[in-house]
Design a protein around this motif. Structure first.
Motif, PDB file in Angstrom:
ATOM      1  N   VAL A  25       0.829  -1.125   0.014  1.00 30.40           N
ATOM      2  CA  VAL A  25       0.032  -0.093  -0.089  1.00 30.40           C
ATOM      3  C   VAL A  25       1.044   1.229  -0.047  1.00 30.40           C
ATOM      4  O   VAL A  25       1.986   1.223   0.280  1.00 30.40           O
ATOM      5  N   SER A  26       0.363   2.466  -0.368  1.00 27.94           N
ATOM      6  CA  SER A  26       1.016   3.536  -0.213  1.00 27.94           C
ATOM      7  C   SER A  26       1.083   4.281   1.013  1.00 27.94           C
ATOM      8  O   SER A  26       0.410   3.712   2.099  1.00 27.94           O
ATOM      9  N   LYS A  27       2.323   4.802   1.408  1.00 23.79           N
ATOM     10  CA  LYS A  27       2.363   5.599   2.817  1.00 23.79           C
ATOM     11  C   LYS A  27       1.377   6.259   3.008  1.00 23.79           C
ATOM     12  O   LYS A  27       0.813   6.402   4.298  1.00 23.79           O
ATOM     13  N   THR A  28       0.606   6.911   2.043  1.00 25.09           N
ATOM     14  CA  THR A  28      -0.659   7.662   2.408  1.00 25.09           C
ATOM     15  C   THR A  28      -1.816   7.118   2.933  1.00 25.09           C
ATOM     16  O   THR A  28      -2.311   7.118   3.996  1.00 25.09           O
ATOM     17  N   THR A  29      -1.948   5.636   2.160  1.00 25.84           N
ATOM     18  CA  THR A  29      -2.865   4.735   2.706  1.00 25.84           C
ATOM     19  C   THR A  29      -2.745   4.280   3.996  1.00 25.84           C
ATOM     20  O   THR A  29      -3.323   4.096   4.952  1.00 25.84           O
ATOM     21  N   LEU A  30      -1.250   3.942   4.322  1.00 28.59           N
ATOM     22  CA  LEU A  30      -0.955   3.546   5.802  1.00 28.59           C
ATOM     23  C   LEU A  30      -1.243   4.476   6.681  1.00 28.59           C
ATOM     24  O   LEU A  30      -1.741   4.429   7.646  1.00 28.59           O
ATOM     25  N   TYR A  31      -0.901   5.824   6.577  1.00 31.37           N
ATOM     26  CA  TYR A  31      -0.913   6.728   7.488  1.00 31.37           C
ATOM     27  C   TYR A  31      -2.082   7.321   7.675  1.00 31.37           C
ATOM     28  O   TYR A  31      -2.507   8.050   8.916  1.00 31.37           O
ATOM     29  N   THR A  32      -2.861   7.159   6.825  1.00 33.72           N
ATOM     30  CA  THR A  32      -4.355   7.678   6.931  1.00 33.72           C
ATOM     31  C   THR A  32      -5.057   6.689   7.952  1.00 33.72           C
ATOM     32  O   THR A  32      -5.840   7.246   8.706  1.00 33.72           O
ATOM     33  N   ARG A  33      -4.633   5.428   8.064  1.00 32.84           N
ATOM     34  CA  ARG A  33      -5.257   4.565   8.706  1.00 32.84           C
ATOM     35  C   ARG A  33      -4.553   4.410  10.306  1.00 32.84           C
ATOM     36  O   ARG A  33      -5.108   4.114  11.301  1.00 32.84           O
ATOM     37  N   PHE A  34      -3.356   4.495  10.082  1.00 31.05           N
ATOM     38  CA  PHE A  34      -2.329   4.293  11.413  1.00 31.05           C
ATOM     39  C   PHE A  34      -1.437   5.457  11.298  1.00 31.05           C
ATOM     40  O   PHE A  34      -0.323   5.353  10.702  1.00 31.05           O
ATOM     41  N   PRO A  35      -1.870   6.436  11.908  1.00 33.02           N
ATOM     42  CA  PRO A  35      -0.705   7.686  11.858  1.00 33.02           C
ATOM     43  C   PRO A  35       0.378   7.521  12.554  1.00 33.02           C
ATOM     44  O   PRO A  35       1.657   8.441  12.277  1.00 33.02           O
ATOM     45  N   SER A  36       0.803   6.522  13.250  1.00 34.36           N
ATOM     46  CA  SER A  36       1.964   6.262  14.088  1.00 34.36           C
ATOM     47  C   SER A  36       2.296   4.837  14.068  1.00 34.36           C
ATOM     48  O   SER A  36       1.467   4.067  14.072  1.00 34.36           O
ATOM     49  N   LYS A  37       3.670   4.533  14.141  1.00 31.98           N
ATOM     50  CA  LYS A  37       4.091   3.096  14.395  1.00 31.98           C
ATOM     51  C   LYS A  37       3.494   2.479  15.824  1.00 31.98           C
ATOM     52  O   LYS A  37       3.133   1.473  15.802  1.00 31.98           O
ATOM     53  N   GLU A  38       3.282   3.479  16.845  1.00 31.52           N
ATOM     54  CA  GLU A  38       2.902   2.984  18.082  1.00 31.52           C
ATOM     55  C   GLU A  38       1.553   2.384  17.708  1.00 31.52           C
ATOM     56  O   GLU A  38       0.982   1.728  18.456  1.00 31.52           O
TER      57      GLU A  38
END
Length: 210
Positions: free
Chosen positions: A49-62
Motif C-alpha cells: 500500500v502507499s504510505k498515504t494509505t498506511l498513515y491515513t489508517r495508522f498515523p504512527s508506528k505506536e
C-alpha cells in the motif's frame, strides 16, 4: 457448495479490508524484526500500500503496533463480553476462556512477541508499555469483568474477584509456558494444551467452591 449462512453473510459496516491488510502485513514485519527495527516504510512495502494509505489508517508506528497486538487478541477470542457465558456451567466457562488464553499465550507468534518485547524493554521501554496496554492489560480487564460477574451472580464466592481473575490467569501460565519462552521444548499440541487447561481448571475450582 456454500452454505446459506456463507451466501448471506456480509462484512460489518465498519469493515476496512485495507486496514486488515496493513495489520496482517505489520504482524509479519514486527514478528521478524521486533518493534525497534520495524519502520512504517517496511510495513507499507509488505502490505503493498502507499504510505498515504498506511498513515491515513495508522498515523504512527505506536498505533499500528497496538492494533496488531489487539487484533491477535481479538482473533483468539479474548475480547469477550462476560454476559455471553451466563447460561454456561462454571467449569465450561473456565475451560473455554482458559483454552482461548493458552491457545494465544502458547502460540508461536505470542512467544516470539514476548521474547522480542523482553529483549527490547530496557532500550525501548515504549514497546513494552504498548504491548502491555494492548495485550495483557486488556486481557486482565476482561477476565476481571468475567469473574466479577460470576461473583455478582453467586456462581463463585469471593470478595475479591479481581484477585481471583489474576490467580486464574497465573494458573494458565503454568505447564510448558516457561520452557516455551526459553525455547527449551517444542510447542504442545492442541490436545496437550487442552488437557493442561482441564487439569488446571479442576484444581482451581476446588479452591473456588470450597
Amino acid at each position: 457448495m456454500q452454505s446459506s449462512e456463507q451466501k448471506t453473510s456480509h462484512p460489518p459496516a465498519s469493515h476496512d479490508a485495507k486496514a486488515e491488510q496493513i495489520v496482517a502485513a505489520a504482524r509479519e514485519v514486527f514478528l521478524e524484526l521486533g518493534y525497534a527495527a520495524t519502520s512504517m516504510d517496511q510495513v507499507a512495502q509488505q502490505a503493498r500500500v502507499s504510505k498515504t494509505t498506511l498513515y491515513t489508517r495508522f498515523p504512527s508506528k505506536e498505533e499500528l503496533y497496538t492494533a496488531v497486538i489487539s487484533a491477535e487478541c481479538e482473533r483468539r477470542g479474548l475480547r469477550f463480553s462476560p454476559e455471553m457465558f451466563d447460561r454456561m456451567p462454571l467449569r465450561d466457562v473456565l475451560v473455554q476462556v482458559g483454552r482461548r488464553f493458552t491457545d494465544l499465550l502458547w502460540s508461536d507468534a505470542a512467544i516470539r512477541v514476548h521474547q522480542a518485547v523482553v529483549g527490547e524493554a530496557t532500550r525501548m521501554p515504549v514497546a513494552a508499555q504498548l504491548y502491555f496496554q494492548a495485550g495483557p492489560e486488556q486481557g486482565i480487564a476482561n477476565f476481571v469483568a468475567l469473574f466479577t460477574r460470576l461473583a455478582e451472580r453467586g456462581v463463585i464466592v469471593t470478595d475479591d474477584p479481581a484477585f481471583v481473575a489474576r490467580q486464574f490467569l497465573a494458573a494458565m501460565q503454568g505447564g510448558a509456558y516457561c520452557q516455551l519462552v526459553l525455547g527449551l521444548c517444542p510447542a504442545p499440541t492442541e490436545e496437550e494444551r487442552h488437557a493442561f487447561v482441564d487439569k488446571a481448571v479442576d484444581l482451581f475450582l476446588r479452591g473456588l467452591t470450597a
